[in-house]
Motif scaffolding. Structure first.
Motif, PDB file in Angstrom:
ATOM      1  N   LYS A 175       0.764  -1.178  -0.075  1.00  0.00           N
ATOM      2  CA  LYS A 175       0.275   0.046   0.001  1.00  0.00           C
ATOM      3  C   LYS A 175       0.911   1.054  -0.231  1.00  0.00           C
ATOM      4  O   LYS A 175       2.067   1.362   0.508  1.00  0.00           O
ATOM      5  CB  LYS A 175      -1.008  -0.078   1.275  1.00  0.00           C
ATOM      6  N   LYS A 176       0.293   2.466  -0.485  1.00  0.00           N
ATOM      7  CA  LYS A 176       1.036   3.691  -0.737  1.00  0.00           C
ATOM      8  C   LYS A 176       1.353   4.109   0.874  1.00  0.00           C
ATOM      9  O   LYS A 176       0.336   4.117   1.716  1.00  0.00           O
ATOM     10  CB  LYS A 176       0.435   4.892  -1.359  1.00  0.00           C
ATOM     11  N   ASN A 178       1.598   6.555   4.026  1.00  0.00           N
ATOM     12  CA  ASN A 178       1.025   7.722   4.393  1.00  0.00           C
ATOM     13  C   ASN A 178       1.603   7.964   5.864  1.00  0.00           C
ATOM     14  O   ASN A 178       1.097   7.212   6.853  1.00  0.00           O
ATOM     15  CB  ASN A 178      -0.541   7.739   4.376  1.00  0.00           C
ATOM     16  N   CYS A 324       8.304   9.378   1.715  1.00  0.00           N
ATOM     17  CA  CYS A 324       7.747   8.311   0.913  1.00  0.00           C
ATOM     18  C   CYS A 324       9.193   7.640   0.104  1.00  0.00           C
ATOM     19  O   CYS A 324       9.165   6.445   0.051  1.00  0.00           O
ATOM     20  CB  CYS A 324       6.807   8.643  -0.053  1.00  0.00           C
ATOM     21  N   GLN A 328      10.419   3.770   0.839  1.00  0.00           N
ATOM     22  CA  GLN A 328      10.682   2.755  -0.614  1.00  0.00           C
ATOM     23  C   GLN A 328      12.023   2.278  -0.469  1.00  0.00           C
ATOM     24  O   GLN A 328      12.341   1.065  -1.028  1.00  0.00           O
ATOM     25  CB  GLN A 328      10.548   3.482  -1.882  1.00  0.00           C
TER      26      GLN A 328
END
Length: 356
Positions: A175-176, A178, A324, A328
């Motif tokens: 999932k992204k 946040n 972010c 990653q």
């Protein structure tokens, strides 16, 4: 072709990581060796899982203990692999091998650690006094990493170091990230002392951040779930700590993919399979030294180390401010670590060398 008999008492109903290790190791070794998996708990499995689980692993042999002993007495020049130590059934198998032309390998899975001995009290000390000579007679004692081998309470020279492995997932998307809504997961047994769940809850109590929620998933084999609920209520952290039942298969995969971070604050371990699974899905891990994974996670920069409240506070502060792009990098490093060192093919190759 070398005959190898792998003995275990798998407990899928308890969310036992060792059970998954045994099945996957047996299946991978069977590619180049003649492997039979002797499972003493097969009746329990059929109450919970479909037969398809066992058809997937053609090596499994669902026989009782007495039948396996009779078969072993008829065999020569085989290798027996025992997943554990404090089990009287394993003692019988070692005794038979000890007095016949068969060798045996013991994988203690943290049961020979000082922490395990302290928790076991007088029973384990008496057990060791009587049966420790069988460990010295083994072909190898396989520790999962150097740290586990150094934390044993026995003076052993017949040591090999081979890690657990993990099935590497393909084409999965996390999932992204946040940072205003961070999900941290725990998957493992609800064993408060062993898994350091009391330590984790105390950390959260002393530094409860609104943007971070913790999702715990586990089996309650030792009937400690109610105690965990009581601790959560005592600390007034129920809005941020969500306690769930154990998850398996697709449900477990979804938990990993939905997690931003994975946490284990164990007091002692061999090598937690759930940490390897989380890393394989690209989930950075927060771990204690007791997991025996701290050094490798720090080396590959795929997680964070917490051994006290200050460590935890510093990690939380970093997570709250991480970008972010930085997250990653941690995710990519996690996958890289697993692919390089913890694939089952790599692990089986290491076992092949000591079983030859």
């Amino acid at each position: 072709m070398k005959k190898v008999y792998i003995y275990s008492a798998c407990r899928f109903d308890r969310g036992d990581g060792i059970s998954n290790v045994v099945l996957n190791l047996s299946s991978e070794l069977d590619r180049n060796l003649d492997v039979t998996l002797i499972d003493f708990n097969h009746k329990e499995h059929h109450r919970i899982f479909t037969k398809d689980l066992f058809y997937k692993y053609k090596t499994i042999n669902k026989v009782g203990f007495l039948s396996s002993i009779k078969n072993l007495l008829k065999m020569n020049d085989i290798v027996c692999i025992l997943n554990g130590y404090y089990n009287i059934k394993y003692i019988w198998i070692m005794l038979i091998c000890f007095f016949t032309n068969n060798s045996y390998v013991v994988i203690p899975h943290s049961s020979l650690s000082k922490g395990s001995l302290e928790r076991g009290g007088i029973k384990k000390r008496v057990f060791n006094y009587i049966f420790s000579f069988l460990l010295k007679g083994a072909k190898y004692i396989v520790f999962l990493n150097k740290t586990e081998s150094e934390c044993t309470y026995l003076n052993l020279t017949n040591i090999a170091i081979i890690p657990n492995g993990v099935v590497i997932p393909k084409n999965k998307t996390n999932k992204k990230f946040n940072k205003n809504n961070i999900e941290v997961s725990y998957i493992g047994r609800y064993d408060i002392n062993h898994k350091g769940i009391d330590i984790l809850l105390n950390y959260i109590h002393n530094n409860n951040v609104e943007s971070i929620k913790y999702y715990l998933y586990g089996s309650d084999a030792t009937n400690q779930k109610s105690m965990i609920y009581n601790m959560v209520d005592k600390y007034s952290i129920g809005t941020h700590v969500i306690i769930n039942d154990a998850v398996f298969n697709n449900d477990k995969e979804n938990v990993y993919l939905d997690s931003d971070l994975f946490i284990h604050t164990s007091r002692y371990e061999g090598m937690p399979i759930s940490i390897l699974e989380a890393l394989s899905y690209g989930v950075p891990c927060i771990v204690s030294n007791g997991t025996n994974m701290a050094d490798i996670i720090n080396k590959y920069k795929c997680g964070f180390i917490v051994n006290n409240q200050d460590d935890y506070n510093n990690v939380i502060e970093k997570i709250r401010n991480i970008s972010c792009d930085e997250m990653q990098i941690y995710r990519n490093n996690a996958r890289e670590l697993i692919e390089k060192q913890y694939s089952w093919k790599h692990v089986a190759t290491m076992y092949g060398k000591i079983l030859d």
